[in-house]
Design a protein around this motif. Sequence first.
Motif, mmCIF file in Angstrom:
data_model
loop_
_atom_site.group_PDB
_atom_site.id
_atom_site.type_symbol
_atom_site.label_atom_id
_atom_site.label_comp_id
_atom_site.label_asym_id
_atom_site.label_seq_id
_atom_site.Cartn_x
_atom_site.Cartn_y
_atom_site.Cartn_z
ATOM 1 N N LEU A 34 7.647 2.509 -4.944
ATOM 2 C CA LEU A 34 8.064 1.405 -5.810
ATOM 3 C C LEU A 34 7.561 1.583 -7.228
ATOM 4 O O LEU A 34 8.277 1.327 -8.207
ATOM 5 C CB LEU A 34 7.565 0.072 -5.241
ATOM 6 C CG LEU A 34 8.123 -0.357 -3.885
ATOM 7 C CD1 LEU A 34 7.553 -1.708 -3.485
ATOM 8 C CD2 LEU A 34 9.644 -0.410 -3.910
ATOM 9 N N ARG A 35 6.321 2.005 -7.366
ATOM 10 C CA ARG A 35 5.757 2.192 -8.712
ATOM 11 C C ARG A 35 6.513 3.291 -9.450
ATOM 12 O O ARG A 35 6.757 3.179 -10.662
ATOM 13 C CB ARG A 35 4.268 2.513 -8.616
ATOM 14 C CG ARG A 35 3.558 2.483 -9.975
ATOM 15 C CD ARG A 35 2.066 2.644 -9.802
ATOM 16 N NE ARG A 35 1.373 2.702 -11.069
ATOM 17 C CZ ARG A 35 0.578 1.753 -11.553
ATOM 18 N NH1 ARG A 35 0.378 0.648 -10.860
ATOM 19 N NH2 ARG A 35 -0.026 1.891 -12.718
ATOM 20 N N ARG A 36 6.883 4.345 -8.728
ATOM 21 C CA ARG A 36 7.622 5.438 -9.360
ATOM 22 C C ARG A 36 8.968 4.946 -9.904
ATOM 23 O O ARG A 36 9.452 5.427 -10.936
ATOM 24 C CB ARG A 36 7.849 6.559 -8.350
ATOM 25 C CG ARG A 36 8.477 7.819 -8.950
ATOM 26 C CD ARG A 36 8.721 8.873 -7.894
ATOM 27 N NE ARG A 36 7.485 9.268 -7.243
ATOM 28 C CZ ARG A 36 7.282 9.184 -5.923
ATOM 29 N NH1 ARG A 36 8.230 8.706 -5.132
ATOM 30 N NH2 ARG A 36 6.133 9.580 -5.402
ATOM 31 N N PHE B 249 7.299 2.283 -18.709
ATOM 32 C CA PHE B 249 6.029 1.883 -19.316
ATOM 33 C C PHE B 249 5.137 3.081 -19.615
ATOM 34 O O PHE B 249 3.916 2.948 -19.708
ATOM 35 C CB PHE B 249 5.317 0.890 -18.388
ATOM 36 C CG PHE B 249 6.116 -0.355 -18.140
ATOM 37 C CD1 PHE B 249 6.095 -1.398 -19.045
ATOM 38 C CD2 PHE B 249 6.911 -0.469 -17.010
ATOM 39 C CE1 PHE B 249 6.843 -2.542 -18.834
ATOM 40 C CE2 PHE B 249 7.669 -1.607 -16.787
ATOM 41 C CZ PHE B 249 7.639 -2.652 -17.701
ATOM 42 N N GLY B 250 5.738 4.257 -19.760
ATOM 43 C CA GLY B 250 4.983 5.447 -20.110
ATOM 44 C C GLY B 250 4.459 5.377 -21.534
ATOM 45 O O GLY B 250 4.897 4.540 -22.344
ATOM 46 N N PRO B 251 3.524 6.247 -21.904
ATOM 47 C CA PRO B 251 2.913 6.211 -23.250
ATOM 48 C C PRO B 251 3.938 6.299 -24.372
ATOM 49 O O PRO B 251 3.861 5.545 -25.353
ATOM 50 C CB PRO B 251 1.968 7.419 -23.237
ATOM 51 C CG PRO B 251 1.684 7.672 -21.788
ATOM 52 C CD PRO B 251 2.919 7.291 -21.049
ATOM 53 N N ASN C 121 0.834 -1.204 0.000
ATOM 54 C CA ASN C 121 0.000 0.000 0.000
ATOM 55 C C ASN C 121 0.867 1.251 0.000
ATOM 56 O O ASN C 121 2.065 1.190 0.293
ATOM 57 C CB ASN C 121 -0.888 0.012 1.257
ATOM 58 C CG ASN C 121 -1.880 -1.135 1.273
ATOM 59 O OD1 ASN C 121 -2.755 -1.224 0.432
ATOM 60 N ND2 ASN C 121 -1.746 -2.039 2.241
ATOM 61 N N PRO C 122 0.277 2.419 -0.314
ATOM 62 C CA PRO C 122 1.015 3.677 -0.173
ATOM 63 C C PRO C 122 1.427 3.881 1.290
ATOM 64 O O PRO C 122 0.738 3.387 2.187
ATOM 65 C CB PRO C 122 -0.009 4.737 -0.603
ATOM 66 C CG PRO C 122 -0.990 3.991 -1.462
ATOM 67 C CD PRO C 122 -1.060 2.621 -0.871
ATOM 68 N N PRO C 123 2.540 4.544 1.550
ATOM 69 C CA PRO C 123 3.406 5.227 0.568
ATOM 70 C C PRO C 123 4.440 4.314 -0.095
ATOM 71 O O PRO C 123 5.098 4.733 -1.042
ATOM 72 C CB PRO C 123 4.099 6.289 1.413
ATOM 73 C CG PRO C 123 4.207 5.657 2.772
ATOM 74 C CD PRO C 123 2.946 4.845 2.954
ATOM 75 N N VAL C 124 4.590 3.068 0.409
ATOM 76 C CA VAL C 124 5.572 2.163 -0.201
ATOM 77 C C VAL C 124 5.211 1.889 -1.654
ATOM 78 O O VAL C 124 6.069 1.919 -2.546
ATOM 79 C CB VAL C 124 5.663 0.846 0.596
ATOM 80 C CG1 VAL C 124 6.602 -0.134 -0.103
ATOM 81 C CG2 VAL C 124 6.153 1.111 2.013
ATOM 82 N N HIS C 125 3.928 1.628 -1.920
ATOM 83 C CA HIS C 125 3.487 1.357 -3.288
ATOM 84 C C HIS C 125 3.833 2.519 -4.208
ATOM 85 O O HIS C 125 4.313 2.321 -5.336
ATOM 86 C CB HIS C 125 1.979 1.107 -3.303
ATOM 87 C CG HIS C 125 1.424 0.864 -4.670
ATOM 88 N ND1 HIS C 125 1.022 1.899 -5.501
ATOM 89 C CD2 HIS C 125 1.214 -0.277 -5.364
ATOM 90 C CE1 HIS C 125 0.589 1.396 -6.640
ATOM 91 N NE2 HIS C 125 0.685 0.086 -6.591
ATOM 92 N N THR C 126 3.615 3.740 -3.752
ATOM 93 C CA THR C 126 3.889 4.931 -4.563
ATOM 94 C C THR C 126 5.370 4.998 -4.924
ATOM 95 O O THR C 126 5.737 5.265 -6.075
ATOM 96 C CB THR C 126 3.471 6.199 -3.807
ATOM 97 O OG1 THR C 126 2.114 6.060 -3.375
ATOM 98 C CG2 THR C 126 3.616 7.431 -4.685
#
Length: 427
Positions: free
Chosen positions: A111-113, A119-121, A104-109
């Motif tokens: 790691l995803r960053r 994988f950007g457009p 969950n955030p803030p760890v998820h935020t």
Amino acid sequence: MANEFSTPPRTPAIDAAAVYREIFAADRVLDDPYPLLRRLSDTGPLHRVGDGQWIAVSYDACVEVLRDPRFHIDAEAAGCARGGADWREHPSLRLLSATLLVVNPPVHTRLRRAVSAAFGPDQVRGMATQIAKATGRLLDALPVDRPADMIAGFADQLPLAVISPILGVQQWPWGDFRTQVMRFNLVLEREMTEVNLADADAAAAEIRHCIDALVAERRAAPQEDLISHLVAACQAGALGEEEIVPLVFQIFNASYQTTASLLGSALQALLTGRGQLAELRGHPGLVARTVQEVLRTDPPVQSTGRHAGQPMDFFGHQVGQGDLVVAVLAAGNRDPRRFRDPDRFDIHRDPSPLLSFGWGIHHCLGARLATLEAEIALEHIADRFPVMRSAAPARRWPTANMRAFASFPVYLHGGDDRGENPRPGAS
């Protein structure tokens, strides 16, 4: 706001728990679970299926489960449900608990960053040429004088050809990494057995061993790839040492399993329809709609769960703090209040937001890439093999929540009544 296409008819109350167990049973896989899912959605948006456990089956209920901040993912509860109080002794559950799927955030935020830029457009659009080349190469290698397995020979191979260069992997160090990933994914099933957990544990140990070796290689000799980027982030203090393996595995798992499953489901849908594969020739816009319709009618991931962080009134029911609410994405995608004639596979259907890649902060990071791979693959297949047909019954992996085919034999050029598959131009 939902589109009010139709209101499901009133049906007698059903044993939702029994239907839920039948759909997600560990001892068999239903080729078509959707009539059962429709029975659930016709009798209400939310059902209790056990002590402290619910299923959301309408589109709106699924969306709310995934975006409402009152819901979160409780790794401890999820681990205990699958492996008991000592769940941390299981390698598969320890690995799962550290992935983007669960944190969950803030760890998820954070790691995803660390991985989202890959994988950007713009980055995904830039992969189109590479995907097209890989698609052509794989299709060239398929046999034309006998049945071709479109899973082993194509659907399994294309996502590998795309994600491996991103990670910087020319060859996976040990064994059949794809099989290990599918064995690990047994922990994502709704019904867990001791046998499946043991199988997933063995696979998780091999997966960790494999990725550890790749990370060690990048520490010794950094390259221009995602694993090297994560190693550098770790050395800079942005990532913990223990976070690299789960991140690399999550990226590979999502990129491989989702795309391979999507391609298999697309073949099944098109080859059971009348002339739909041939209809795609020369119509790239129709190809994109076809991919969306496959994702809607047979998503690779059928459900995902969240835990209630507080007591709440949710769609007319009192959900308790800590209760698990499973958003059945496959049911929400066929909600008649949202989709007209929802059980009909229609490649001309106007696109509409789907649940197939999740919603909110846990929306699949590789959704754009998986969709692009499927679009390019179907465009090439339709152009080269418009009369492809099934050669034998397809065989599924023995998983219900993570739907995927293990084999899909086809005649690339149609074949004849004797099951022969003439080469192109043969009379």
